[in-house]
Design a protein around this motif. Structure first.
Motif, PDB file in Angstrom:
ATOM      1  N   LEU B   5      39.840  48.765  53.368  1.00 38.91           N
ATOM      2  CA  LEU B   5      39.388  47.871  54.450  1.00 38.91           C
ATOM      3  C   LEU B   5      39.316  48.607  55.785  1.00 38.91           C
ATOM      4  CD1 LEU B   5      41.330  44.557  53.679  1.00 38.91           C
ATOM      5  CD2 LEU B   5      38.888  44.948  53.425  1.00 38.91           C
ATOM      6  N   GLU B 284      33.919  35.139  58.132  1.00 39.00           N
ATOM      7  CA  GLU B 284      34.257  35.838  56.897  1.00 39.00           C
ATOM      8  C   GLU B 284      35.129  35.007  55.968  1.00 39.00           C
ATOM      9  OE1 GLU B 284      35.951  39.607  58.044  1.00 39.00           O
ATOM     10  OE2 GLU B 284      33.983  40.421  58.537  1.00 39.00           O
ATOM     11  N   PRO B 286      34.779  33.036  53.324  1.00 37.90           N
ATOM     12  CA  PRO B 286      34.727  33.195  51.870  1.00 37.90           C
ATOM     13  C   PRO B 286      35.226  34.562  51.404  1.00 37.90           C
ATOM     14  CG  PRO B 286      32.630  32.400  52.742  1.00 37.90           C
ATOM     15  CD  PRO B 286      33.443  32.832  53.900  1.00 37.90           C
ATOM     16  N   ILE B 287      34.984  35.585  52.250  1.00 34.19           N
ATOM     17  CA  ILE B 287      35.481  36.920  51.893  1.00 34.19           C
ATOM     18  C   ILE B 287      37.007  36.909  51.899  1.00 34.19           C
ATOM     19  CG2 ILE B 287      35.604  39.323  52.643  1.00 34.19           C
ATOM     20  CD1 ILE B 287      32.787  38.904  53.882  1.00 34.19           C
ATOM     21  N   THR B 290      38.281  35.203  48.931  1.00 32.38           N
ATOM     22  CA  THR B 290      38.194  36.069  47.749  1.00 32.38           C
ATOM     23  C   THR B 290      39.318  37.099  47.754  1.00 32.38           C
ATOM     24  OG1 THR B 290      35.801  35.798  47.819  1.00 32.38           O
ATOM     25  CG2 THR B 290      36.637  37.589  46.466  1.00 32.38           C
ATOM     26  N   LEU B 291      39.567  37.679  48.931  1.00 37.72           N
ATOM     27  CA  LEU B 291      40.628  38.690  49.016  1.00 37.72           C
ATOM     28  C   LEU B 291      41.992  38.069  48.722  1.00 37.72           C
ATOM     29  CD1 LEU B 291      39.521  40.739  52.170  1.00 37.72           C
ATOM     30  CD2 LEU B 291      39.287  41.381  49.777  1.00 37.72           C
ATOM     31  N   LEU B 292      42.224  36.858  49.287  1.00 36.63           N
ATOM     32  CA  LEU B 292      43.502  36.185  49.031  1.00 36.63           C
ATOM     33  C   LEU B 292      43.615  35.827  47.553  1.00 36.63           C
ATOM     34  CD1 LEU B 292      43.725  33.871  52.188  1.00 36.63           C
ATOM     35  CD2 LEU B 292      45.245  35.779  51.659  1.00 36.63           C
ATOM     36  N   ALA B 293      42.509  35.358  46.984  1.00 41.86           N
ATOM     37  CA  ALA B 293      42.521  34.998  45.562  1.00 41.86           C
ATOM     38  C   ALA B 293      42.754  36.237  44.701  1.00 41.86           C
ATOM     39  CB  ALA B 293      41.195  34.340  45.182  1.00 41.86           C
ATOM     40  N   SER B 294      42.284  37.377  45.192  1.00 38.12           N
ATOM     41  CA  SER B 294      42.448  38.613  44.422  1.00 38.12           C
ATOM     42  C   SER B 294      43.846  39.200  44.561  1.00 38.12           C
ATOM     43  CB  SER B 294      41.430  39.656  44.894  1.00 38.12           C
ATOM     44  OG  SER B 294      40.134  39.156  44.752  1.00 38.12           O
ATOM     45  N   GLY B 295      44.642  38.649  45.446  1.00 35.42           N
ATOM     46  CA  GLY B 295      46.015  39.117  45.571  1.00 35.42           C
ATOM     47  C   GLY B 295      46.378  39.742  46.900  1.00 35.42           C
ATOM     48  N   TYR B 296      45.443  39.816  47.820  1.00 36.63           N
ATOM     49  CA  TYR B 296      45.813  40.290  49.157  1.00 36.63           C
ATOM     50  C   TYR B 296      46.769  39.282  49.782  1.00 36.63           C
ATOM     51  CZ  TYR B 296      42.856  44.388  49.819  1.00 36.63           C
ATOM     52  OH  TYR B 296      42.326  45.653  49.746  1.00 36.63           O
ATOM     53  N   PRO B 381      43.705  29.985  50.001  1.00 38.75           N
ATOM     54  CA  PRO B 381      42.510  30.778  49.661  1.00 38.75           C
ATOM     55  C   PRO B 381      41.329  29.885  49.304  1.00 38.75           C
ATOM     56  CG  PRO B 381      44.442  31.566  48.452  1.00 38.75           C
ATOM     57  CD  PRO B 381      44.870  30.347  49.186  1.00 38.75           C
ATOM     58  N   LEU B 382      41.639  28.790  48.637  1.00 40.34           N
ATOM     59  CA  LEU B 382      40.561  27.888  48.214  1.00 40.34           C
ATOM     60  C   LEU B 382      39.833  27.297  49.420  1.00 40.34           C
ATOM     61  CD1 LEU B 382      39.585  27.033  45.454  1.00 40.34           C
ATOM     62  CD2 LEU B 382      40.899  24.934  45.690  1.00 40.34           C
ATOM     63  N   LEU B 385      37.580  29.791  50.691  1.00 44.09           N
ATOM     64  CA  LEU B 385      36.377  29.906  49.848  1.00 44.09           C
ATOM     65  C   LEU B 385      35.411  28.761  50.124  1.00 44.09           C
ATOM     66  CD1 LEU B 385      38.152  30.969  46.544  1.00 44.09           C
ATOM     67  CD2 LEU B 385      36.401  32.294  47.732  1.00 44.09           C
ATOM     68  N   ARG B 386      35.962  27.585  50.414  1.00 50.53           N
ATOM     69  CA  ARG B 386      35.119  26.420  50.697  1.00 50.53           C
ATOM     70  C   ARG B 386      34.722  26.327  52.166  1.00 50.53           C
ATOM     71  NH1 ARG B 386      39.186  22.395  47.536  1.00 50.53           N
ATOM     72  NH2 ARG B 386      38.426  22.734  45.425  1.00 50.53           N
TER      73      ARG B 386
END
Lengths: 241, 754
Positions: B5, B284, B286-287, B290-296, B381-382, B385-386
Motif C-alpha cells: 500500500l 475508497e 468499497p476498497i 474489501t481490504l477489511l474483509a481480506s483481513g486488513y 467491512p460490509l 462495501l455497501r
C-alpha cells in the motif's frame, strides 16, 4: 471428489443459522434455520432470487456479519463465537473474497493490487505464477483503469487467491461481465480449484453456473429449498446461458 | 515484505500534487516564520539577559533636585544597596530630537560598543546605535553638542535604554526623536550646571532577591533617601522603568501570541487533512471494505491513511526550520533591532522552538487524524462495501425552503460539504484576522494622532518646577499639574496618571463644568476605558515619591485622547496635594511662552509631540503589514484550493451525470461553484464582526503594554478591503475549478457500474 466426501469430515458447516434485520413489526428474517455442509475442495453454487438471503449467507460465512442463532464452523473453528479481532485474524488467514465490483486500488498496478493481499499471508502463492494462471502476466504493470472488466475481475480473483485461502467466497463475480468474459472467469475459477484445491462458494443469480458446481444450494425467503450434490458436473467452458 | 500500500503514496502525491503542495507551502511558511521568530526572540532574550548581567544593569534609578548628600547615600547603602551617580543632560538636536548624554559609565549600566570605539577625548561622543540609524548619524560624523562640534566615535547600546523612552510616562518609545550618547569623563561638567540632571542608579548587593523583596527594598531606599533630606523628582524601579522593562513586556506577549498563531494554523491544517482523508475514505469505501474483509486490520489502515499527513508535516517541519534558521532571522532581527537598542545577538538552535515546530505539529496531526480515522473506520467491512458510511441510517434529509431548483441544489451541495465549509470559515476568519491586524495599525495610529491634534486644548502645555510667571503671559492660563499613580490590575502594575487642576471658568476647557465646590474629577475617556471606571466610582491614587494615597470620585468622563488624565478644580487639587489655593505649576497657552529662568521649565508639550509617537509606532509596525498580508493570502489560497477542490472531487460523478443529462457547463458551474462562492462570500462577511471582536481583544493586550490608551479604530474601508482580498484570492481558485469542471468527462458516468 466423491471419495473425499466419504472419508473427510465437513470443511464448512452451518447449523440452523438465523439472521434478521430490523426490529418489531419491521423485523425481516433473512436466514431462517439454514444448515448445510461442504467438503474441502468443493465448489458450491448458491442460487436464489433477490432477497432470498444468498448474499447474507455469504457475508455471515465470511464473518462480515454476525448471526442471531446457530453456528458456523470452518476448518474446525466456530467463527460465530469469535470476537471481531479474532474474526479479522481468521479472515486474514483463511478467507478470500471476490465481489461483483472489483474494488481494485486505482493507483496500484495489477501486480501491486495482488501484492496487497500477499502481504497478509505468511505463505503467499508465487505472484508471477499466479499472474500467468490468471492470464494477466502481460498486464501486470497496468493500472486498473487500463484493463477491461474481465481483466479487472481476474485481478480481483488473484488478489483474493494470493493468500491461498482455504475458502474463497465469490459474490456475483460474473454479474458485471458479458457472456464471453463471464465464462472465462468461471473457467479460471475451475482451474484455480483444480490447481489449489480451495473450497469455493459462488453466490449468483445465473442459474446455469450451478452446472459447474460440486454442490448446489437454492435459497428462498431465507430457507434452503434445495441442497444437492451435482452428479453431472460440467466444465465451465461447456456452460450455456 | 513491506506493505505494498505504501506504493500509493508516491502516486497519490503525484496525482494530488496541487493539494499537497498547497498544504506543504502553508505549513512550511508557518513553521519557517515560527522557527525564525522563536530563534530570534530567544537570541534577543538571551543577549538581553547576558548583557544586563555583564553590564551590571541598575535595579532602579532616581533623580533629585540637587546632589544627594554623602550621608544620605551612606545611610541608603546600609540597606544593602550600592548607589551610583549617573548624571546626564538632555541636549536638543535639530528636528525636535533630544540626545540624553551621560558620562561613560564604569560601574553601572556599562556601555557595549557595537561599532567604532568609546569616546576618549573631550570632543568625542558615542551614540546609541538605534537612534543613530533612525536619526541618520554615522561613525565619523560630526554632531554639535553644547555648541561644540563632536565626532561620533562609535555606536553603542546601554542596558538601561533597551527601549528609547524619553520619559517613563511616554506612550511609546521614540528612537526617531530620542537617543542616548556617552561622552568621556569630565565632558559633562562643561555643560551649564542647571542643565545637569542629578540622576542616580542603585544596585542591590544581594542578587538573589525575589521580585517582592526587590520592590520592598526599593520602597525602603526611597524612604531612606527622603528621610535623609533628598528631594526626589523621580524614583523608578527597573521593573517599572519602560526603558528597561518594555522589551520584556513586548516579548512576553509576542512569543505566546506567535505560539498561539502557529498552533491555530497547524490545528486548521490537521482538520484540513482529516477532511481530505475522510473524503478519500468515502471515495475508497468499497476498497476499504474489501481490504477489511481480506483481513486488513483497522490499525493497519489507520497507519496507511495517517502516513501522508505525518510525512507532509515532517517535510514542512524540516524545510520550515531550515528556512527559519537561514532566511527568516534577518527579517525578525530587523524587527527587533528596528525597535530596540540591543547588543549584537547570535542565532542558536533553540530546543523549545524545534519542539514546537516539529514535535507539536506532528503530535497535533497524529492526534486529530487518528481520532478522525478511528471514528471513520469503526464501521463494519460490509458497510464499507455497501458504501453505508453514516452510522445512522434514519437520518432524514434536511427540509429546504421552497426556493428554485437551482437554489435547492446549491443548498444540498452546501449541506453535503458542511465540514469542509466550516473549516473554510474558520480559516477565513483566521486569515481575515491576521489581515486586519496588519492593515489596521496605520489608520489606527494616524486616527489617534489626528484626534489628539484635533482635541488639543492648547498649542502649548508648560509644566514647571514651581510657580513661575512667564515674560509674555498673553492668554496663558495657570493650572496645577501632578503625576500620581494608580494600580492597573490587568498589567499588575501602577500606571502614571496626569492630574490637571483647572480654573472654574477655564477658557481652554469651556465644555468641562469644573466647580471649585465639587470634589472629584473628570477622567479622560482613555483612562476611564483602561481602568473600566464610570461616573460615581471612586479611584485610588498614590504619589510614588511620598507614598501618600488619595481617593478621587469620578464625576464624569471627558473626551481627551492625549493622555491618561484626571481634570479637576485647581482649588480642589491644590487642597488634595496640601498646596496653597493659589499654587500653580503649569500653563495652557496658545502662544509660546518665555521664562527668564529656563531651569524652571520641566516639560513643554505640543500636539506635534504626538506625531513623533505616531512615527515611532508606524516604524515599529511597518514590517507587520506586508507579513500579515502575505500570511493571510497564503491561508486564503491554500484553504480555498484544498477544501473547495474536495467539493468538486466528491461530486465529479454527479457532475458527469449532469453533463449526460444535458446540463451545460455554465449551468453546472452555477450549481457547484456558485455554492462555494456563496459560502466564501458569506464566510468573509460573517467573520467580520468576529474579526472586529478579535482585534478589540487583541488590543486589550496591547493596551496592557502601553502606558496610555490607544483607542481601537477600524475604518469601514478595511472591512471592504478584507472582503475584496478574500474574494480576489477565491476567484483565482474559482478559475482553476472552472477548468476542472470543464475537464470532467461524460464517460465517467457512463463507465460507472454502481
Amino acid at each position: 471428489m466423491e471419495k473425499k466426501n466419504e472419508i473427510n469430515t465437513a470443511f464448512f458447516s452451518v447449523k440452523n443459522i438465523e439472521k434478521s434485520y430490523g426490529t418489531g413489526s419491521a423485523k425481516v428474517k433473512v436466514l431462517d434455520g439454514v444448515s448445510t455442509e461442504l467438503y474441502e475442495g468443493e465448489i458450491c453454487v448458491i442460487l436464489g432470487p433477490s432477497g432470498s438471503g444468498k448474499s447474507t449467507f455469504l457475508n455471515v460465512a465470511g464473518g462480515l456479519e454476525s448471526i442471531d442463532g446457530g453456528s458456523i464452523t470452518i476448518d474446525g473453528q466456530d467463527i460465530s463465537k469469535m470476537d471481531p479481532k479474532s474474526l479479522g485474524r481468521y479472515r486474514r488467514d483463511k478467507l478470500g473474497f471476490v465481489f461483483q465490483f472489483y474494488n481494485l486500488i486505482p493507483n496500484l498496478t495489477v501486480k501491486e493490487n495482488i501484492e496487497v493481499c500477499a502481504y497478509l499471508s505468511k505463505n503467499p502463492l508465487e505472484i508471477d505464477e499466479l499472474l500467468h494462471t490468471l492470464g494477466l502476466w502481460e498486464h501486470k504493470d497496468k493500472f486498473p483503469n487500463q484493463l477491461s472488466g474481465g481483466q479487472q475481475q481476474r485481478c480481483a480473483i488473484g488478489r483474493a487467491l494470493v493468500k491461498n485461502p482455504a475458502l474463497l467466497l465469490c459474490d456475483e463475480l460474473t454479474g458485471a461481465l458479458d457472456y464471453k468474459t463471464a465464462k472465462e472467469i468461471l473457467a479460471l475459477i475451475e482451474k484455480i480449484n483444480q490447481t489449489y484445491h480451495n473450497t469455493i462458494i459462488i453466490v449468483t443469480h445465473n442459474e446455469p453456473i450451478k452446472n459447474m458446481a460440486h454442490r448446489v444450494l437454492k435459497l428462498h425467503d431465507g430457507r434452503i429449498v434445495k441442497d444437492y450434490v451435482n452428479e453431472t458436473q460440467l466444465s465451465a467452458k461447456d456452460l450455456e446461458w | 515484505m513491506k506493505n505494498p500500500l505504501r506504493k500509493r503514496f508516491k502516486r497519490d502525491l503525484k496525482s494530488n500534487k496541487g493539494r499537497y503542495f498547497a498544504i506543504l507551502l502553508m505549513m512550511t511558511v508557518t513553521i519557517a516564520i515560527m522557527s525564525g521568530f522563536l530563534a530570534v526572540a530567544d537570541g534577543a532574550q538571551k543577549v538581553l539577559n547576558e548583557n544586563r548581567a555583564d553590564c551590571k544593569l541598575e535595579d532602579g534609578s532616581f533623580t533629585a533636585v540637587k546632589k544627594i548628600s554623602t550621608a544620605a547615600q551612606a545611610e541608603t547603602e546600609k540597606l544593602g544597596v550600592s548607589v551610583y551617580e549617573n548624571d546626564y543632560v538632555n541636549e536638543k538636536l535639530p528636528d525636535e530630537a533630544t540626545l540624553r548624554i551621560y558620562q561613560d559609565r564604569e560601574q553601572i549600566n556599562l556601555v557595549t560598543v557595537i561599532d567604532g570605539k568609546s569616546p576618549v577625548n573631550k570632543n568625542e561622543i558615542a551614540v546609541d546605535r538605534l537612534f543613530a540609524e533612525s536619526y541618520g548619524l554615522e561613525v565619523g560624523e560630526s554632531l554639535t553638542i553644547n555648541e561644540v562640534p563632536m565626532i561620533i566615535t562609535g555606536l553603542i547600546s546601554v542596558p538601561d535604554y533597551s527601549a528609547l523612552f524619553k520619559n517613563n510616562s511616554d506612550l511609546m518609545m521614540d528612537s526617531f526623536h530620542f537617543g542616548v550618547g556617552i561622552v568621556s569623563a569630565g565632558v559633562l561638567q562643561s555643560f551649564p550646571a542647571n542643565e545637569i540632571v542629578m540622576d542616580y542608579s542603585y544596585y542591590f548587593d544581594n542578587r538573589d532577591l525575589t521580585e517582592k523583596e526587590k520592590r520592598n527594598l526599593s520602597t525602603d531606599i526611597k524612604d531612606k533617601l527622603v528621610d535623609n533630606g533628598a528631594i526626589l523628582t523621580s524614583f523608578v524601579t527597573a521593573e517599572n522603568n519602560q526603558s528597561i522593562s518594555f522589551i520584556d513586556d513586548d516579548m512576553g506577549s509576542d512569543v505566546p501570541m506567535m505560539k498561539v498563531f502557529l498552533s491555530l494554523i497547524i490545528l486548521i491544517m490537521a482538520f484540513v487533512f482529516s477532511i481530505v482523508i475522510t473524503s478519500t475514505i468515502e471515495t475508497e469505501a468499497p476498497i476499504i471494505g474489501t481490504l477489511l474483509a481480506s483481513g486488513y486490520t483497522k490499525y493497519e489502515l489507520i497507519r496507511h491513511y495517517i502516513t501522508m499527513p505525518i510525512a507532509v508535516t515532517l517535510v514542512s517541519a524540516m524545510i520550515g526550520n531550515i528556512i527559519g534558521y537561514t532566511m527568516m532571522p534577518d527579517f525578525f532581527k530587523g524587527m527587533y533591532y528596528g525597535s530596540y537598542s540591543l547588543p549584537p545577538m547570535d542565532i542558536e538552535l533553540n530546543m523549545e522552538a524545534l519542539l514546537l515546530t516539529t514535535v507539536l505539529p506532528i503530535a497535533m496531526m497524529i492526534g486529530i487524524n487518528f481520532v478522525a480515522l478511528y471514528r471513520k473506520l469503526s464501521i463494519s467491512p460490509l458497510n464499507f462495501l455497501r458504501k453505508e458510511l453514516k452510522k445512522s441510517k434514519n437520518r432524514r434529509a434536511v427540509k429546504l425552503p421552497n426556493v428554485s431548483f437551482f437554489n435547492r441544489f446549491r443548498l444540498r451541495v452546501i449541506i453535503q460539504n458542511k465540514k469542509s465549509y466550516i473549516t473554510l470559515f474558520v480559516g477565513i476568519f483566521l486569515a481575515s484576522f491576521i489581515l486586519m491586524f496588519g492593515l489596521v495599525i496605520t489608520p489606527m495610529i494616524s486616527h489617534y494622532v489626528d484626534s489628539i491634534k484635533q482635541s488639543a486644548v492648547s498649542d502649548y502645555q508648560y509644566i514647571l518646577k514651581g510657580p513661575v510667571e512667564p515674560e509674555n503671559p498673553g492668554n496663558a492660563e495657570k493650572m496645577t499639574f501632578s503625576a500620581l499613580e494608580t494600580y492597573y490590575s490587568p498589567a499588575g502594575k501602577n500606571i502614571e496618571v496626569s492630574f490637571f487642576g483647572l480654573r472654574e471658568d477655564s477658557d481652554y476647557f469651556d465644555d468641562l463644568p469644573i466647580s471649585d465646590d465639587e470634589k472629584g474629577g473628570y477622567l479622560s475617556d482613555g483612562l476611564a476605558k483602561k481602568l473600566g471606571a464610570k461616573p460615581g466610582d471612586t479611584l485610588d491614587f498614590v504619589n510614588p515619591y511620598t507614598d501618600k494615597e488619595y481617593s478621587i470620585k469620578v464625576i464624569g468622563i471627558t473626551d481627551y485622547p492625549g493622555a491618561l488624565t484626571v481634570f479637576m478644580s485647581q482649588k480642589q487639587l491644590n487642597e488634595l496635594l496640601d498646596r496653597d489655593s493659589s499654587y500653580f505649576n503649569g500653563y495652557f497657552s496658545d502662544q509660546e511662552l518665555t521664562f527668564t529662568d529656563k531651569n524652571s521649565l520641566a516639560t513643554v508639550i505640543t500636539p506635534e509631540d504626538m506625531s513623533k509617537f505616531g512615527d515611532q509606532m508606524l516604524s515599529s509596525f511597518k514590517q507587520m503589514a506586508p507579513l500579515c498580508l502575505f500570511a493571510a493570502i497564503v491561508i486564503y489560497l491554500v484553504l480555498m484550493v484544498v477544501l473547495t477542490k474536495l467539493v468538486i472531487d466528491k461530486n465529479a460523478l454527479s457532475i458527469s451525470f449532469l453533463k449526460v443529462f444535458g446540463y451545460e457547463t455554465s449551468e453546472i458551474r452555477k450549481i457547484y461553484l456558485k455554492a462555494t462562492t456563496l459560502v466564501v462570500l458569506g464566510s468573509l462577511l460573517l467573520c467580520l464582526p468576529l474579526v472586529n471582536l478579535g482585534i478589540q481583544g487583541c488590543f486589550l493586550i496591547v493596551q496592557m503594554k502601553l502606558s496610555g490608551y490607544l483607542p481601537v479604530y477600524i475604518p469601514m474601508y478595511l472591512y471592504a478591503e478584507i472582503v475584496a482580498i478574500g474574494m480576489a484570492s477565491y476567484f483565482v481558485i474559482n478559475f482553476i475549478h472552472m477548468r476542472r469542471i470543464n475537464k470532467i468527462q461524460l464517460s465517467a458516468a457512463l463507465k460507472n457500474r454502481e
